[in-house]
Design a protein around this motif. Structure first.
Motif, PDB file in Angstrom:
ATOM      1  N   GLU A   1     -32.805  -2.889 123.503  1.00  0.00           N
ATOM      2  CA  GLU A   1     -33.219  -1.497 123.663  1.00  0.00           C
ATOM      3  C   GLU A   1     -34.713  -1.347 123.911  1.00  0.00           C
ATOM      4  OE1 GLU A   1     -32.782   2.710 121.146  1.00  0.00           O
ATOM      5  OE2 GLU A   1     -32.780   0.789 120.094  1.00  0.00           O
ATOM      6  N   GLN A   2     -35.532  -2.221 123.307  1.00  0.00           N
ATOM      7  CA  GLN A   2     -36.978  -2.080 123.425  1.00  0.00           C
ATOM      8  C   GLN A   2     -37.472  -2.255 124.866  1.00  0.00           C
ATOM      9  OE1 GLN A   2     -35.257  -4.327 121.717  1.00  0.00           O
ATOM     10  NE2 GLN A   2     -36.298  -6.281 121.487  1.00  0.00           N
ATOM     11  N   LEU A   3     -36.680  -2.900 125.710  1.00  0.00           N
ATOM     12  CA  LEU A   3     -37.081  -3.035 127.112  1.00  0.00           C
ATOM     13  C   LEU A   3     -37.047  -1.690 127.825  1.00  0.00           C
ATOM     14  CD1 LEU A   3     -35.303  -6.385 128.050  1.00  0.00           C
ATOM     15  CD2 LEU A   3     -37.753  -5.990 127.712  1.00  0.00           C
ATOM     16  N   ARG A   4     -36.215  -0.784 127.370  1.00  0.00           N
ATOM     17  CA  ARG A   4     -36.201   0.574 127.925  1.00  0.00           C
ATOM     18  C   ARG A   4     -37.565   1.240 127.755  1.00  0.00           C
ATOM     19  NH1 ARG A   4     -31.995   4.981 125.523  1.00  0.00           N
ATOM     20  NH2 ARG A   4     -30.750   3.059 125.518  1.00  0.00           N
ATOM     21  N   TRP A   5     -38.163   1.028 126.594  1.00  0.00           N
ATOM     22  CA  TRP A   5     -39.453   1.652 126.308  1.00  0.00           C
ATOM     23  C   TRP A   5     -40.562   1.018 127.139  1.00  0.00           C
ATOM     24  CZ3 TRP A   5     -38.422   0.320 120.504  1.00  0.00           C
ATOM     25  CH2 TRP A   5     -37.220   0.948 120.106  1.00  0.00           C
ATOM     26  N   LEU A   6     -40.529  -0.314 127.264  1.00  0.00           N
ATOM     27  CA  LEU A   6     -41.544  -0.975 128.086  1.00  0.00           C
ATOM     28  C   LEU A   6     -41.425  -0.556 129.543  1.00  0.00           C
ATOM     29  CD1 LEU A   6     -41.689  -4.667 126.774  1.00  0.00           C
ATOM     30  CD2 LEU A   6     -43.324  -2.820 126.363  1.00  0.00           C
ATOM     31  N   GLU A   7     -40.204  -0.483 130.044  1.00  0.00           N
ATOM     32  CA  GLU A   7     -40.006  -0.087 131.445  1.00  0.00           C
ATOM     33  C   GLU A   7     -40.516   1.322 131.710  1.00  0.00           C
ATOM     34  OE1 GLU A   7     -36.612  -1.298 134.341  1.00  0.00           O
ATOM     35  OE2 GLU A   7     -35.812  -1.572 132.312  1.00  0.00           O
TER      36      GLU A   7
END
Length: 249
Positions: free
Chosen positions: A209-215
């Motif tokens: 899920e944290q990749l959503r925030w980085l993207e």
């Protein structure tokens, strides 16, 4: 500074139904998590659950709990629901996994301290040095790459970076790899924003899920820990936890 810890606790876990109420040597898992969190410097610790039994159980041992909607797609969404029910304005919100009965208070405090500055981070999480090849190559233990400021550049289930000049068996001897520990802290405004983001391509590819925030362009500050935790997802994990508790007593 007002720092609130919120523990999402869902009843219908796929691999271990009723997981928060599993008995671990005389205390339920959720009680152990709450008691650990209460030893930290958090101003308040609240369980966010979709289940009446869990709600009543937490209140029964003196903990604080709120009932959230049952259809939240993630623990992050459940944390936001609970926070908004509390009706307070916190400086930071810490999302504490409800299946981590060995979480150490100092790990929570390490994240809270990152927000005790004039310009606090948007989000924060924990990292831990990788110490074995089993850790390094396990797809169940996400790895993270940082920039020079200690902010996350990328999370992956694959070891990163790929060391072209060495064989995989030599990687640990030539680079300091970091593992991600799933403890998060957010500014309240950022928590509201990230729960409105749609799933992203990188998130869907890695199931992180944290990749959503980085993207989406958010910056995730990290704090480092050397302490190990044991997450509980299966009946086998419960047996491991019981052995660990016996060794600690």
């Amino acid at each position: 500074m007002l720092a609130i810890g919120i523990i999402p606790a869902r009843f219908a876990a796929t691999r271990l139904p009723g997981k928060p109420l599993v008995d671990l040597a005389g205390q339920t898992m959720i009680e152990r998590v709450v008691r650990r969190a209460q030893q930290s410097n958090l101003s308040r610790v609240v369980v966010a659950t979709d289940n009446q039994r869990i709600l009543e159980h937490v209140r029964g041992f003196g903990g604080e709990a709120v009932l959230t909607a049952a259809d939240h797609p993630s623990g992050t969404d459940r944390v936001r629901d609970a926070y908004e029910q509390l009706g307070v304005q916190a400086d930071c919100i810490v999302n504490i996994q409800g299946d981590e009965p060995f979480i150490h208070p100092s790990q929570i405090d390490a994240l809270v301290q990152l927000f005790a500055v004039p310009e606090p981070p948007q989000l924060a999480t924990l990292v831990k040095p990788v110490v074995s090849e089993e850790e390094l190559f396990s797809p169940h233990l996400p790895k993270v790459v940082l920039n020079a400021r200690g902010e996350a550049l990328y999370f992956s289930r694959h070891p990163l970076p790929y060391q072209r000049q060495h064989t995989p068996e030599q990687w640990l001897g030539h680079h300091r790899y970091l593992r991600h520990i799933g403890l998060y802290a957010y500014r309240p405004d950022v928590l509201r924003e990230i729960t409105q983001l749609p799933p992203s391509p990188l998130e869907l590819a890695e199931s992180l899920e944290q990749l959503r925030w980085l993207e989406a362009g958010y910056r995730i500050q990290t704090a480092e820990t050397t302490l190990e935790t044991i997450g509980i997802d299966t009946p086998e994990d419960v047996e491991r936890a019981l052995i660990q508790l016996k060794m600690m007593n």
